[in-house]
Scaffold this active site. Structure first.
Site, short mmCIF file in Angstrom:
data_model
loop_
_atom_site.label_atom_id
_atom_site.label_comp_id
_atom_site.label_asym_id
_atom_site.label_seq_id
_atom_site.Cartn_x
_atom_site.Cartn_y
_atom_site.Cartn_z
N HIS A 3 3.77 11.08 -12.90
CA HIS A 3 2.82 10.11 -12.33
C HIS A 3 1.56 10.89 -11.94
O HIS A 3 1.35 11.25 -10.79
CB HIS A 3 3.42 9.41 -11.11
CG HIS A 3 2.41 8.56 -10.40
ND1 HIS A 3 1.86 7.42 -10.95
CD2 HIS A 3 1.80 8.70 -9.20
CE1 HIS A 3 0.98 6.90 -10.12
NE2 HIS A 3 0.92 7.66 -9.05
N ASP A 42 2.00 2.56 -13.13
CA ASP A 42 1.38 2.98 -14.39
C ASP A 42 1.80 2.03 -15.52
O ASP A 42 0.99 1.63 -16.36
CB ASP A 42 1.82 4.41 -14.73
CG ASP A 42 1.64 5.33 -13.55
OD1 ASP A 42 0.50 5.57 -13.15
OD2 ASP A 42 2.67 5.78 -12.99
N1 LIG Z 1 3.53 6.40 -7.10
C1 LIG Z 1 2.52 5.57 -7.12
O1 LIG Z 1 2.34 4.80 -8.07
C2 LIG Z 1 1.53 5.54 -6.01
C3 LIG Z 1 1.67 6.39 -4.94
N2 LIG Z 1 0.77 6.36 -3.91
C4 LIG Z 1 1.04 7.28 -2.81
O2 LIG Z 1 1.73 6.57 -1.78
C5 LIG Z 1 1.56 7.26 -0.55
C6 LIG Z 1 1.25 6.28 0.56
O3 LIG Z 1 0.00 5.66 0.33
P1 LIG Z 1 -0.66 4.76 1.48
O4 LIG Z 1 0.31 3.84 2.08
O5 LIG Z 1 -1.91 4.19 0.90
O6 LIG Z 1 -1.05 5.90 2.54
P2 LIG Z 1 -1.30 5.75 4.11
O7 LIG Z 1 -1.92 7.04 4.53
O8 LIG Z 1 -1.97 4.46 4.42
O9 LIG Z 1 0.17 5.66 4.71
C7 LIG Z 1 1.06 6.71 4.70
C8 LIG Z 1 1.91 6.60 5.94
O10 LIG Z 1 2.95 7.54 5.85
C9 LIG Z 1 3.18 8.06 7.12
N3 LIG Z 1 3.92 9.32 7.02
C10 LIG Z 1 3.43 10.57 6.76
N4 LIG Z 1 4.41 11.47 6.81
C11 LIG Z 1 5.55 10.79 7.07
C12 LIG Z 1 6.89 11.18 7.26
N5 LIG Z 1 7.26 12.46 7.22
N6 LIG Z 1 7.81 10.22 7.53
C13 LIG Z 1 7.45 8.93 7.62
N7 LIG Z 1 6.18 8.50 7.47
C14 LIG Z 1 5.25 9.42 7.20
C15 LIG Z 1 1.79 8.19 7.73
O11 LIG Z 1 1.84 8.27 9.15
C16 LIG Z 1 1.14 6.89 7.23
O12 LIG Z 1 1.32 5.82 8.16
C17 LIG Z 1 0.49 8.32 -0.82
O13 LIG Z 1 1.14 9.54 -1.08
C18 LIG Z 1 -0.17 7.83 -2.09
O14 LIG Z 1 -0.77 8.87 -2.80
C19 LIG Z 1 -0.26 5.47 -3.89
C20 LIG Z 1 -0.44 4.60 -4.94
C21 LIG Z 1 0.41 4.59 -6.08
O1 LIG Z 2 -4.28 8.04 -7.50
C1 LIG Z 2 -3.92 7.94 -6.31
O2 LIG Z 2 -4.38 8.63 -5.36
C2 LIG Z 2 -2.88 6.95 -5.96
C3 LIG Z 2 -1.96 6.78 -7.08
O3 LIG Z 2 -1.00 7.49 -7.22
C4 LIG Z 2 -2.26 5.76 -8.07
O4 LIG Z 2 -3.10 4.89 -7.83
O5 LIG Z 2 -1.64 5.80 -9.14
#
Ligand SMILES: NC(=O)C1=CN([C@@H]2O[C@H](COP(=O)(O)OP(=O)(O)OC[C@H]3O[C@@H](n4cnc5c(N)ncnc54)[C@H](O)[C@@H]3O)[C@@H](O)[C@H]2O)C=CC1
Ligand SMILES: O=C([O-])CC(=O)C(=O)O
Length: 327
Positions: free
Chosen positions: A187, A159
Protein backbone atom coordinates in the site's frame (compact mmCIF):
# COMPACT_ATOMS: atom_id res chain seq x y z
CA UNK A 1 -30.54 -14.26 20.67
CA UNK A 2 -28.10 -12.76 18.15
CA UNK A 3 -24.39 -13.28 18.85
CA UNK A 4 -22.24 -10.37 20.01
CA UNK A 5 -19.03 -9.57 18.16
CA UNK A 6 -16.36 -7.63 20.02
CA UNK A 7 -14.62 -5.13 17.77
CA UNK A 8 -11.51 -3.31 18.95
CA UNK A 9 -10.72 -0.17 17.01
CA UNK A 10 -7.47 1.71 17.58
CA UNK A 11 -7.09 5.41 16.81
CA UNK A 12 -10.74 5.84 17.76
CA UNK A 13 -10.26 9.54 18.47
CA UNK A 14 -8.83 10.18 15.00
CA UNK A 15 -10.45 10.95 11.68
CA UNK A 16 -10.82 7.50 10.13
CA UNK A 17 -11.98 6.14 13.48
CA UNK A 18 -14.67 8.81 13.63
CA UNK A 19 -15.79 8.05 10.08
CA UNK A 20 -15.85 4.28 10.69
CA UNK A 21 -17.43 3.93 14.12
CA UNK A 22 -20.95 5.06 13.26
CA UNK A 23 -21.20 2.87 10.20
CA UNK A 24 -19.88 -0.13 12.12
CA UNK A 25 -22.42 0.46 14.88
CA UNK A 26 -25.19 0.84 12.30
CA UNK A 27 -24.42 -2.67 10.99
CA UNK A 28 -22.67 -1.78 7.73
CA UNK A 29 -19.73 -4.05 8.55
CA UNK A 30 -21.25 -7.23 9.96
CA UNK A 31 -24.84 -6.97 8.79
CA UNK A 32 -28.13 -6.52 10.60
CA UNK A 33 -28.00 -9.72 12.67
CA UNK A 34 -24.92 -9.25 14.83
CA UNK A 35 -24.80 -7.32 18.05
CA UNK A 36 -21.65 -5.27 18.48
CA UNK A 37 -19.49 -4.51 21.50
CA UNK A 38 -17.00 -1.74 20.72
CA UNK A 39 -13.64 -1.36 22.43
CA UNK A 40 -11.86 1.88 21.59
CA UNK A 41 -8.10 2.12 22.06
CA UNK A 42 -6.39 5.50 22.12
CA UNK A 43 -3.27 7.08 23.50
CA UNK A 44 -3.80 9.56 26.36
CA UNK A 45 -3.81 12.57 23.98
CA UNK A 46 -6.56 10.96 21.92
CA UNK A 47 -8.83 9.92 24.78
CA UNK A 48 -11.06 13.01 24.70
CA UNK A 49 -11.73 12.49 21.00
CA UNK A 50 -12.63 8.85 21.66
CA UNK A 51 -14.85 9.86 24.59
CA UNK A 52 -16.67 12.36 22.39
CA UNK A 53 -17.23 9.71 19.72
CA UNK A 54 -18.54 7.32 22.38
CA UNK A 55 -21.00 9.97 23.59
CA UNK A 56 -22.27 10.50 20.06
CA UNK A 57 -22.60 6.73 19.57
CA UNK A 58 -24.86 6.67 22.63
CA UNK A 59 -26.81 9.57 21.14
CA UNK A 60 -27.46 7.53 18.00
CA UNK A 61 -29.19 4.77 20.03
CA UNK A 62 -28.05 2.14 17.51
CA UNK A 63 -30.10 -1.02 18.18
CA UNK A 64 -27.14 -3.32 17.39
CA UNK A 65 -24.69 -1.58 19.72
CA UNK A 66 -24.39 -3.39 23.03
CA UNK A 67 -21.57 -1.44 24.64
CA UNK A 68 -18.70 1.00 24.11
CA UNK A 69 -15.59 0.90 26.28
CA UNK A 70 -12.56 3.16 25.98
CA UNK A 71 -9.05 2.41 27.15
CA UNK A 72 -5.47 3.52 26.64
CA UNK A 73 -4.21 0.05 27.59
CA UNK A 74 -3.92 -2.49 24.73
CA UNK A 75 -4.24 -5.36 27.22
CA UNK A 76 -7.68 -4.11 28.18
CA UNK A 77 -8.81 -2.96 24.74
CA UNK A 78 -8.01 -6.24 22.95
CA UNK A 79 -9.49 -8.46 25.66
CA UNK A 80 -11.88 -10.85 23.94
CA UNK A 81 -11.62 -9.06 20.56
CA UNK A 82 -13.07 -10.98 17.63
CA UNK A 83 -12.10 -8.27 15.17
CA UNK A 84 -9.30 -5.76 15.56
CA UNK A 85 -9.09 -2.73 13.31
CA UNK A 86 -5.67 -1.17 13.79
CA UNK A 87 -6.08 2.38 12.53
CA UNK A 88 -4.03 4.46 14.96
CA UNK A 89 -0.42 4.90 13.96
CA UNK A 90 2.40 7.37 14.00
CA UNK A 91 2.22 9.52 10.88
CA UNK A 92 5.32 10.77 9.16
CA UNK A 93 6.16 14.34 10.14
CA UNK A 94 8.58 16.83 8.63
CA UNK A 95 12.21 15.80 8.90
CA UNK A 96 11.39 12.21 9.83
CA UNK A 97 13.49 9.55 8.14
CA UNK A 98 11.95 6.29 6.99
CA UNK A 99 13.82 4.41 9.74
CA UNK A 100 12.39 6.79 12.39
CA UNK A 101 8.88 6.14 11.06
CA UNK A 102 9.33 2.38 11.10
CA UNK A 103 10.79 2.50 14.62
CA UNK A 104 7.95 4.69 15.93
CA UNK A 105 5.37 2.34 14.45
CA UNK A 106 7.23 -0.71 15.70
CA UNK A 107 6.75 0.69 19.19
CA UNK A 108 2.98 0.73 18.55
CA UNK A 109 2.36 -2.45 16.55
CA UNK A 110 4.73 -4.73 18.49
CA UNK A 111 2.95 -4.23 21.84
CA UNK A 112 -0.47 -4.29 20.16
CA UNK A 113 0.37 -7.57 18.46
CA UNK A 114 1.53 -9.00 21.77
CA UNK A 115 -1.67 -7.86 23.49
CA UNK A 116 -3.73 -9.47 20.72
CA UNK A 117 -1.83 -12.74 21.17
CA UNK A 118 -2.39 -12.69 24.92
CA UNK A 119 -5.93 -11.35 25.23
CA UNK A 120 -7.97 -11.52 22.01
CA UNK A 121 -10.59 -14.18 21.30
CA UNK A 122 -9.45 -17.45 19.70
CA UNK A 123 -11.06 -16.45 16.40
CA UNK A 124 -9.58 -12.92 16.24
CA UNK A 125 -9.04 -11.36 12.81
CA UNK A 126 -6.86 -8.30 12.50
CA UNK A 127 -7.00 -5.66 9.77
CA UNK A 128 -4.29 -3.00 9.71
CA UNK A 129 -5.06 0.43 8.26
CA UNK A 130 -2.39 2.61 9.88
CA UNK A 131 0.58 3.30 7.61
CA UNK A 132 2.92 1.82 6.57
CA UNK A 133 0.09 -0.72 6.69
CA UNK A 134 1.74 -3.87 5.29
CA UNK A 135 4.80 -3.63 7.49
CA UNK A 136 2.84 -2.57 10.57
CA UNK A 137 0.72 -5.70 10.02
CA UNK A 138 3.88 -7.80 9.74
CA UNK A 139 5.21 -6.39 13.03
CA UNK A 140 1.91 -7.04 14.83
CA UNK A 141 1.64 -10.55 13.37
CA UNK A 142 5.18 -11.44 14.44
CA UNK A 143 4.39 -10.45 18.04
CA UNK A 144 1.03 -12.20 18.31
CA UNK A 145 2.11 -15.54 19.70
CA UNK A 146 -0.43 -18.27 19.11
CA UNK A 147 -2.52 -16.40 16.52
CA UNK A 148 -2.36 -18.06 13.08
CA UNK A 149 -0.60 -15.77 10.59
CA UNK A 150 -3.54 -15.82 8.18
CA UNK A 151 -5.64 -13.91 10.70
CA UNK A 152 -3.60 -10.80 9.93
CA UNK A 153 -4.20 -8.62 6.92
CA UNK A 154 -3.54 -5.08 5.79
CA UNK A 155 -5.82 -2.83 3.83
CA UNK A 156 -5.41 -2.42 0.09
CA UNK A 157 -9.16 -2.22 -0.39
CA UNK A 158 -9.03 1.55 -0.71
CA UNK A 159 -6.56 1.15 -3.58
CA UNK A 160 -8.82 -1.53 -5.07
CA UNK A 161 -11.90 0.65 -4.83
CA UNK A 162 -10.00 3.59 -6.32
CA UNK A 163 -8.92 1.32 -9.19
CA UNK A 164 -12.52 0.21 -9.80
CA UNK A 165 -13.87 3.76 -9.66
CA UNK A 166 -11.25 5.22 -11.99
CA UNK A 167 -11.61 2.39 -14.51
CA UNK A 168 -15.40 2.69 -14.53
CA UNK A 169 -15.12 6.46 -15.03
CA UNK A 170 -12.71 6.03 -17.96
CA UNK A 171 -14.90 3.39 -19.59
CA UNK A 172 -18.14 5.26 -18.95
CA UNK A 173 -19.40 2.13 -17.20
CA UNK A 174 -21.05 1.46 -13.88
CA UNK A 175 -18.79 0.32 -11.05
CA UNK A 176 -21.14 -2.67 -10.77
CA UNK A 177 -19.98 -3.84 -14.21
CA UNK A 178 -16.29 -4.01 -13.18
CA UNK A 179 -14.66 -7.17 -11.83
CA UNK A 180 -11.27 -8.86 -11.75
CA UNK A 181 -9.01 -5.94 -10.84
CA UNK A 182 -6.02 -6.77 -8.67
CA UNK A 183 -3.86 -4.56 -6.48
CA UNK A 184 -0.50 -6.25 -6.02
CA UNK A 185 2.21 -5.55 -3.45
CA UNK A 186 2.52 -2.68 -1.01
CA UNK A 187 0.00 0.00 0.00
CA UNK A 188 2.37 2.64 -1.33
CA UNK A 189 3.22 4.36 -4.56
CA UNK A 190 4.89 1.15 -5.82
CA UNK A 191 1.61 -0.82 -5.73
CA UNK A 192 0.50 -2.33 -9.03
CA UNK A 193 -3.15 -1.93 -10.01
CA UNK A 194 -3.48 -4.65 -12.65
CA UNK A 195 -6.18 -4.68 -15.33
CA UNK A 196 -4.83 -7.77 -17.16
CA UNK A 197 -7.76 -9.90 -16.00
CA UNK A 198 -10.29 -7.16 -15.36
CA UNK A 199 -13.65 -7.26 -17.06
CA UNK A 200 -16.36 -4.70 -17.72
CA UNK A 201 -19.76 -6.33 -18.18
CA UNK A 202 -17.93 -9.62 -18.68
CA UNK A 203 -15.71 -8.31 -21.51
CA UNK A 204 -11.96 -7.82 -21.05
CA UNK A 205 -11.40 -4.27 -19.77
CA UNK A 206 -8.38 -3.93 -22.05
CA UNK A 207 -10.70 -4.22 -25.07
CA UNK A 208 -12.61 -1.18 -23.81
CA UNK A 209 -9.91 1.14 -22.51
CA UNK A 210 -6.60 1.97 -24.15
CA UNK A 211 -3.91 -0.52 -23.08
CA UNK A 212 -1.27 2.25 -23.03
CA UNK A 213 -3.47 4.21 -20.58
CA UNK A 214 -4.01 1.09 -18.47
CA UNK A 215 -0.29 0.44 -18.18
CA UNK A 216 0.79 4.07 -17.75
CA UNK A 217 -1.31 6.97 -16.47
CA UNK A 218 -3.88 4.70 -14.84
CA UNK A 219 -1.32 2.95 -12.65
CA UNK A 220 0.19 6.30 -11.61
CA UNK A 221 -3.21 7.79 -10.84
CA UNK A 222 -4.38 4.89 -8.66
CA UNK A 223 -1.04 4.52 -6.89
CA UNK A 224 -0.80 8.25 -6.16
CA UNK A 225 -4.48 8.84 -5.46
CA UNK A 226 -3.79 9.29 -1.75
CA UNK A 227 -1.45 12.19 -2.53
CA UNK A 228 -3.96 13.63 -5.02
CA UNK A 229 -6.67 13.64 -2.35
CA UNK A 230 -4.30 15.32 0.12
CA UNK A 231 -3.55 18.02 -2.44
CA UNK A 232 -7.20 18.70 -3.28
CA UNK A 233 -8.79 18.26 0.15
CA UNK A 234 -5.91 19.54 2.22
CA UNK A 235 -6.00 16.33 4.25
CA UNK A 236 -5.66 12.61 3.66
CA UNK A 237 -8.51 10.31 2.67
CA UNK A 238 -10.86 9.68 5.56
CA UNK A 239 -14.38 8.59 4.56
CA UNK A 240 -13.12 6.47 1.67
CA UNK A 241 -10.53 4.85 3.94
CA UNK A 242 -13.16 4.09 6.59
CA UNK A 243 -15.44 2.69 3.89
CA UNK A 244 -12.65 0.47 2.57
CA UNK A 245 -11.86 -0.84 6.07
CA UNK A 246 -15.53 -1.69 6.59
CA UNK A 247 -15.77 -3.46 3.21
CA UNK A 248 -12.53 -5.36 3.83
CA UNK A 249 -13.79 -6.79 7.13
CA UNK A 250 -17.31 -7.37 5.78
CA UNK A 251 -15.99 -9.43 2.87
CA UNK A 252 -13.55 -11.30 5.10
CA UNK A 253 -16.25 -12.28 7.60
CA UNK A 254 -19.34 -12.60 5.41
CA UNK A 255 -17.61 -13.75 2.19
CA UNK A 256 -17.16 -12.29 -1.27
CA UNK A 257 -19.09 -14.87 -3.27
CA UNK A 258 -17.59 -15.23 -6.74
CA UNK A 259 -16.33 -11.67 -6.94
CA UNK A 260 -12.68 -10.92 -6.42
CA UNK A 261 -11.15 -8.16 -4.40
CA UNK A 262 -7.68 -7.26 -3.14
CA UNK A 263 -6.19 -7.55 0.33
CA UNK A 264 -2.70 -7.72 1.76
CA UNK A 265 -2.34 -11.15 3.34
CA UNK A 266 0.54 -13.30 4.53
CA UNK A 267 2.20 -14.82 1.48
CA UNK A 268 2.57 -18.58 1.29
CA UNK A 269 4.75 -18.08 -1.76
CA UNK A 270 1.93 -17.47 -4.23
CA UNK A 271 2.99 -15.71 -7.44
CA UNK A 272 6.63 -15.83 -6.32
CA UNK A 273 6.09 -13.45 -3.39
CA UNK A 274 8.48 -14.48 -0.58
CA UNK A 275 6.76 -16.46 2.13
CA UNK A 276 5.78 -14.51 5.22
CA UNK A 277 5.56 -11.07 3.60
CA UNK A 278 2.21 -9.30 3.92
CA UNK A 279 1.56 -8.40 0.32
CA UNK A 280 -1.55 -7.54 -1.65
CA UNK A 281 -3.02 -10.30 -3.82
CA UNK A 282 -6.19 -11.09 -5.72
CA UNK A 283 -8.41 -12.68 -3.08
CA UNK A 284 -11.80 -14.11 -2.35
CA UNK A 285 -13.23 -14.99 1.03
CA UNK A 286 -15.52 -17.87 1.86
CA UNK A 287 -16.25 -16.28 5.22
CA UNK A 288 -13.68 -18.42 7.03
CA UNK A 289 -10.66 -16.61 5.63
CA UNK A 290 -9.00 -14.95 2.65
CA UNK A 291 -8.05 -17.26 -0.21
CA UNK A 292 -5.52 -16.03 -2.74
CA UNK A 293 -6.89 -16.53 -6.25
CA UNK A 294 -4.23 -18.62 -7.89
CA UNK A 295 -3.45 -19.45 -11.51
CA UNK A 296 -3.85 -16.01 -13.08
CA UNK A 297 -1.45 -15.41 -15.95
CA UNK A 298 1.32 -12.89 -15.21
CA UNK A 299 3.00 -11.36 -18.27
CA UNK A 300 6.43 -9.70 -18.29
CA UNK A 301 5.07 -6.22 -17.62
CA UNK A 302 3.03 -7.40 -14.64
CA UNK A 303 5.94 -9.48 -13.36
CA UNK A 304 8.20 -6.45 -13.26
CA UNK A 305 5.62 -4.29 -11.51
CA UNK A 306 4.83 -6.96 -8.93
CA UNK A 307 8.51 -7.61 -8.29
CA UNK A 308 9.23 -3.89 -7.80
CA UNK A 309 6.54 -3.49 -5.15
CA UNK A 310 7.48 -6.75 -3.43
CA UNK A 311 11.13 -5.57 -3.37
CA UNK A 312 9.97 -2.54 -1.40
CA UNK A 313 8.18 -4.83 1.08
CA UNK A 314 11.35 -6.90 1.45
CA UNK A 315 13.33 -3.71 2.14
CA UNK A 316 10.80 -2.60 4.78
CA UNK A 317 10.89 -6.03 6.40
CA UNK A 318 14.69 -6.03 6.43
CA UNK A 319 14.72 -2.51 7.94
CA UNK A 320 12.41 -3.46 10.81
CA UNK A 321 14.44 -6.63 11.32
CA UNK A 322 17.63 -4.57 11.59
CA UNK A 323 15.90 -2.33 14.11
CA UNK A 324 15.14 -5.46 16.14
CA UNK A 325 11.37 -4.96 15.75
CA UNK A 326 10.81 -8.46 14.36
CA UNK A 327 12.87 -11.62 14.71
N1 LIG B 1 -4.34 1.78 4.43
C1 LIG B 1 -5.01 2.77 3.89
O1 LIG B 1 -5.63 2.62 2.84
C2 LIG B 1 -5.01 4.12 4.52
C3 LIG B 1 -4.32 4.34 5.69
N2 LIG B 1 -4.33 5.57 6.27
C4 LIG B 1 -3.59 5.68 7.53
O2 LIG B 1 -4.51 5.52 8.61
C5 LIG B 1 -3.95 6.10 9.78
C6 LIG B 1 -4.98 6.92 10.51
O3 LIG B 1 -5.39 8.03 9.73
P1 LIG B 1 -6.30 9.17 10.38
O4 LIG B 1 -7.41 8.61 11.15
O5 LIG B 1 -6.61 10.14 9.28
O6 LIG B 1 -5.24 9.85 11.37
P2 LIG B 1 -5.53 10.71 12.68
O7 LIG B 1 -4.22 11.33 13.04
O8 LIG B 1 -6.74 11.57 12.51
O9 LIG B 1 -5.90 9.62 13.78
C7 LIG B 1 -5.00 8.70 14.28
C8 LIG B 1 -5.38 8.43 15.71
O10 LIG B 1 -4.60 7.36 16.18
C9 LIG B 1 -4.27 7.61 17.51
N3 LIG B 1 -3.13 6.78 17.90
C10 LIG B 1 -1.80 7.01 17.69
N4 LIG B 1 -1.06 6.05 18.25
C11 LIG B 1 -1.94 5.18 18.81
C12 LIG B 1 -1.77 3.99 19.56
N5 LIG B 1 -0.56 3.52 19.87
N6 LIG B 1 -2.88 3.35 19.99
C13 LIG B 1 -4.10 3.83 19.73
N7 LIG B 1 -4.32 4.97 19.05
C14 LIG B 1 -3.24 5.63 18.59
C15 LIG B 1 -4.00 9.11 17.55
O11 LIG B 1 -4.09 9.63 18.88
C16 LIG B 1 -5.13 9.62 16.65
O12 LIG B 1 -6.30 9.92 17.38
C17 LIG B 1 -2.72 6.88 9.30
O13 LIG B 1 -1.58 6.07 9.51
C18 LIG B 1 -2.96 7.02 7.81
O14 LIG B 1 -1.77 7.19 7.11
C19 LIG B 1 -5.05 6.60 5.75
C20 LIG B 1 -5.77 6.43 4.59
C21 LIG B 1 -5.78 5.20 3.88
O1 LIG C 1 -1.52 8.59 1.36
C1 LIG C 1 -1.81 8.75 2.56
O2 LIG C 1 -1.17 9.48 3.36
C2 LIG C 1 -2.98 8.03 3.12
C3 LIG C 1 -3.16 6.76 2.42
O3 LIG C 1 -2.58 5.76 2.77
C4 LIG C 1 -4.00 6.73 1.23
O4 LIG C 1 -4.76 7.67 0.99
O5 LIG C 1 -3.94 5.74 0.51
Amino acid sequence: MAQTTTITLTGAGGQIGYAALFRIAAGDMLGPDRLIALRLLEIPQGMRGAEGAAMELLDCAFPLLESVEISDDPNVAFDGANIALLIGSRPRTAGMERGDLLAANGAIFGPQGRAIGEHAADDVRVAVVGNPANTNALIAQQHAAGVPAERFSALTRLDHNRAVGLLAAEAGASVRAVDGITIWGNHSATQYPDLSHATIDGRPALETVDAAWARGPYIERVAKRGAEIIEVRGGSSVASAANAAIEHVRDWVLGTGDRRTSAAVVSRGEYGVPEGLISSFPVRSDGDGWRVVEGLGVDDFSRQRIDASVAELVAERDAVRELGLIP
